[in-house]
Design an enzyme around this catalytic site. Structure first.
Site, mmCIF file in Angstrom:
data_model
loop_
_atom_site.group_PDB
_atom_site.id
_atom_site.type_symbol
_atom_site.label_atom_id
_atom_site.label_comp_id
_atom_site.label_asym_id
_atom_site.label_seq_id
_atom_site.Cartn_x
_atom_site.Cartn_y
_atom_site.Cartn_z
ATOM 1 N N ASP A 147 -35.377 80.912 55.726
ATOM 2 C CA ASP A 147 -36.532 81.403 54.965
ATOM 3 C C ASP A 147 -36.266 82.778 54.365
ATOM 4 O O ASP A 147 -36.733 83.087 53.264
ATOM 5 C CB ASP A 147 -37.766 81.471 55.870
ATOM 6 N N LEU A 157 -60.657 51.578 48.141
ATOM 7 C CA LEU A 157 -60.108 50.368 48.746
ATOM 8 C C LEU A 157 -61.164 49.677 49.595
ATOM 9 O O LEU A 157 -62.021 50.328 50.192
ATOM 10 C CB LEU A 157 -58.909 50.707 49.637
ATOM 11 N N GLU A 206 -48.476 51.817 54.517
ATOM 12 C CA GLU A 206 -48.544 53.278 54.537
ATOM 13 C C GLU A 206 -49.613 53.745 55.529
ATOM 14 O O GLU A 206 -50.610 53.056 55.729
ATOM 15 C CB GLU A 206 -48.915 53.810 53.140
ATOM 16 N N LYS A 224 -52.893 55.706 56.403
ATOM 17 C CA LYS A 224 -54.046 56.118 55.595
ATOM 18 C C LYS A 224 -54.382 57.563 55.954
ATOM 19 O O LYS A 224 -55.038 57.833 56.962
ATOM 20 C CB LYS A 224 -55.241 55.207 55.840
ATOM 21 N N ARG A 263 -60.845 63.206 43.144
ATOM 22 C CA ARG A 263 -61.247 61.842 42.820
ATOM 23 C C ARG A 263 -62.687 61.806 42.311
ATOM 24 O O ARG A 263 -63.009 61.075 41.382
ATOM 25 C CB ARG A 263 -61.116 60.949 44.061
ATOM 26 N N GLU A 287 -52.813 62.342 48.447
ATOM 27 C CA GLU A 287 -53.809 62.885 49.374
ATOM 28 C C GLU A 287 -53.439 64.308 49.764
ATOM 29 O O GLU A 287 -52.296 64.579 50.158
ATOM 30 C CB GLU A 287 -53.864 62.015 50.633
ATOM 31 N N LYS A 299 -50.333 47.235 50.845
ATOM 32 C CA LYS A 299 -50.320 46.901 49.423
ATOM 33 C C LYS A 299 -49.274 45.827 49.132
ATOM 34 O O LYS A 299 -48.144 45.915 49.629
ATOM 35 C CB LYS A 299 -49.984 48.141 48.587
ATOM 36 N N CYS A 334 -71.011 83.383 90.177
ATOM 37 C CA CYS A 334 -71.077 84.594 91.016
ATOM 38 C C CYS A 334 -72.167 85.567 90.576
ATOM 39 O O CYS A 334 -72.380 86.592 91.218
ATOM 40 C CB CYS A 334 -69.728 85.307 91.013
ATOM 41 N N CYS A 368 -65.368 86.277 91.773
ATOM 42 C CA CYS A 368 -65.997 85.032 91.318
ATOM 43 C C CYS A 368 -65.239 83.845 91.903
ATOM 44 O O CYS A 368 -64.045 83.681 91.656
ATOM 45 C CB CYS A 368 -65.984 84.968 89.792
#
Length: 672
Positions: free
Chosen positions: A32, A82, A114, A116, A137, A174, A291, A412, A433
């Site tokens: 990184d 769907l 796949e 979901k 959507r 998604e 599908k 306590c 306690c």
């Protein structure tokens, strides 16, 4: 083209390549720090030459001003939903309908299967390879313009990795938030005294709908593509699966769990496999999407109403159900944390009857606006403790009672305080306690701490209730007669407990530190402290600067450790333990002998039968290994226990060496 422009273009291409390797292939080629160095070099050049800045530069993900609102976008091709099925019988009926239309036997039909993903559907449009528009959507016909926010998501390419991009390419997928990122987001919110999100889906939705893209850029969002909408100037493959692989080849991230399955039986095997993997995926899914793979067959099948005939969502059993909150009890933990626990009318959730659920803290009670008698929504995911994620306020009865957070400890009766900056309220009673004392002692004897077999939770409860022990050192003062007077403690059980206590006196510095139960000090931190300070005296006398020099010890943890050793009663307990014979060898500098794990990156997956995950991790670290949490091309070895899931599959896909638990133990024994 000028030399500066050449440098800028080269840096952009290099950064795009490494973004693809990291986010799409999960195969980072550089650390990184090197990516950051290249990124800042590009940013500096663009600041010096603003006329050379382009919208698709890796530096331009964030920077736009906050919006006043979201514009509406009409989808050129509707984003359809769907149909769902919830049983094998319903799935077979779906296959039969396809068979009747295609006159194709189910066994010969190939499906692209796949997970979901439980997030938000988003459409992203590329023109000549550049990201130009993104929309939610919405209702399937019209969505909101979220282009500026989508540009901030690191695994979404601003420019496609191809020299011959389509004129226009719309990719649908998604947006979701992985569990680890969700947990970090909520922890940070709690630390700031802000409201938390109920679940990752809500967090993803809230993050995408921020009017200020800079806020979205700070949220750990991920996008996975699942289909293609518009495709102008693209020679697309003839199957859905091949199209997803093509998307991946040009830089678009695609989920790694997608599989091709031929025939209904194999599709159902995929459904059950992904359901078993669900708890360890690291992100929420609520079913599978199945599908028909061939695009030509999809076109023949067509659509019905607002859904395709060629795809179905086979949903998992509900993880959320409604029930009634009967009462709230307040429990006291080892560190004095007061946790409200909801007592529920029993309800069946995700295969388990749930009658209790956590309410976390007072802030969560206020956020939910919850009262006793309310109808509530309970969520259970994997092995996570059930929690209340919502209240159906329309159903609140007239006699609903407000939940009053106590000001005195229910055990306590000491004062309950909440330190500024912390979400958790705590009992101030400490070891006075009984609840804290019991939990502290249970932690002390636990397998991962002092590992005192035969001294379990029920025995600790009896010993504290009868005032036979107050501190861990008192355990080592017990005798046979005292133990035999307790319930279910015959001579054999009592002697076993005493033998275990005697055996536990010889321990390690790391286990002893962990057993003390210092707040924020887990096993890994205890091991780091032991390896750094070598002996207890050095740890006890360390100042804050020395403590923060230890790996993984920050300011907060260092302060917890420092304060612990400034409390005289803690010193007294430790001295008493040593007086009772508890001892360990000082940590010595060890030369790690050559072994198969030395200087290797190792990943553990599945359930180990002979030891816990943390014990295996400690053994590997002692042998010079780096233990990682995820599999990548840089992983050298994966140790697979029972029920190994996606990590094992990924290791096999990448050609990473896989070792069984038996092989691992054989190596450990031969080098110990």
């Amino acid at each position: 083209m000028t030399d500066i422009q050449n440098q800028i273009n080269q840096l952009r291409n290099t950064l795009r390549h490494h973004e693809y390797q990291y986010h799409v292939l999960d195969n980072p080629e550089i650390p990184d720090s090197e990516y950051d160095r290249l990124f800042h070099r590009l940013k500096a050049l663009e600041q010096q030459h603003p006329e050379l800045i382009s919208a698709d530069s890796p530096t331009q993900r964030v920077g736009a001003k906050p919006l006043a609102g979201f514009a509406q976008i009409t989808h050129e091709l509707p984003m359809l939903s769907l149909d769902n099925v919830f049983s094998d019988e319903e799935f077979y009926a779906f296959v039969k309908r396809i068979q009747e239309r295609l006159i194709t036997l189910p066994d010969n039909l190939e499906f692209c299967c796949e997970p979901k993903l439980d997030g938000l559907a988003v459409s992203i449009l590329y023109e000549n390879g550049r990201l130009v528009q993104a929309a939610t959507r919405g209702d399937g016909t019209t969505g909101e313009d979220i282009t500026l926010n989508i540009r901030t998501i690191r695994n979404i390419p601003l420019q496609l990795l191809t020299d011959n991009p389509p004129v226009r390419l719309e990719v649908r997928g998604e947006v979701f938030m992985p569990q680890e990122g969700f947990d970090r987001l909520n922890e940070a919110a709690l630390a700031r005294g802000e409201k938390t999100f109920a679940n990752p889906r809500n967090a993803a939705a809230g993050s995408l709908r921020q009017l200020d893209p800079k806020i979205t850029s700070q949220r750990p969002l991920v996008w996975n593509a699942y289909s293609i909408g518009i495709a102008e100037g693209a020679d697309l493959p003839p199957t859905h699966y091949e199209r997803l692989q093509w998307l991946k080849s040009i830089g678009i991230p695609v989920n790694g769990e997608i599989r091709l399955c031929r025939g209904a039986e194999n599709v159902l095997k995929f459904y059950r496999t992904i359901q078993e993997k669900r708890p360890e995926l690291g992100y929420d899914i609520d079913g599978t999407v199945l599908k028909v793979n061939e695009i030509a067959l999809q076109e023949r099948l067509g659509f019905i109403s607002k859904a395709p005939r060629w795809a179905i969502a086979y949903k998992f059993p509900a993880q959320e159900e409604m029930t009634v909150l009967n009462d709230v009890e307040f429990q006291v933990g080892r560190t004095g944390a007061i946790t409200p626990v909801a007592k529920l009318q029993p309800v069946f959730v995700a295969g388990v009857t749930v009658s209790n659920a956590t309410l976390h803290n007072g802030d969560e009670i206020a956020r939910l606006d919850i009262a006793i008698g309310d109808t509530v929504i309970v969520r259970r995911a994997g092995d996570v403790i059930p929690q209340i994620i919502g209240v159906v306020h329309d159903r609140r009865p007239p006699n609903a009672e407000p939940i009053i957070f106590p000001t005195l400890c229910p055990v306590c009766h000491s004062a309950i305080v909440r330190i500024e900056g912390e979400a958790v309220a705590r009992c101030t009673g400490g070891l006075f306690c009984d609840a804290q004392r019991k939990e502290s002692l249970k932690h002390f004897v636990s397998r991962r701490a002092m590992d005192i077999d035969g001294v379990g939770a029920k025995l600790i409860e009896q010993l504290v209730d009868r005032e036979l022990i107050r501190t861990p050192a008192d355990l080592f003062k017990l005798d046979l007669i005292t133990l035999m007077r307790l319930e279910r403690m015959g001579e054999k059980s009592a002697q076993k407990a005493l033998d275990s206590l005697e055996k536990a006196k010889k321990t390690t510095l790391a286990r002893f530190i962990f057993a003390l139960g210092i707040r924020e000090v887990g096993e890994a931190t205890a091991l780091n402290l032991a390896n750094f300070f070598k002996n207890l005296t050095a740890l006890q006398t360390a100042d804050l600067e020395q403590l923060q020099a230890v790996s993984d010890v920050g300011e907060v943890v260092a302060n917890r450790i420092y304060v612990f050793w400034r409390e005289q009663h803690n010193i007294d307990v430790v001295n008493d333990l040593i007086a009772q014979g508890v001892h360990w060898d000082d940590v010595e500098e060890k030369q790690v002998n050559e072994n198969p794990f030395k200087e290797k990156t190792v990943v553990l997956t599945g359930t180990l039968s002979q030891m816990g995950r943390n014990e295996a991790k400690a053994l590997l670290q002692q042998m010079g290994a780096k233990v990682a949490g995820s599999v990548s091309a840089k992983t050298h070895i994966v140790i697979a226990g029972d029920s190994a899931g996606s990590k094992l599959s990924k290791a096999q896909d990448l050609g990473v060496a896989v070792m069984s638990e038996a092989e691992f133990l054989e190596i450990v024994n031969s080098f110990s």
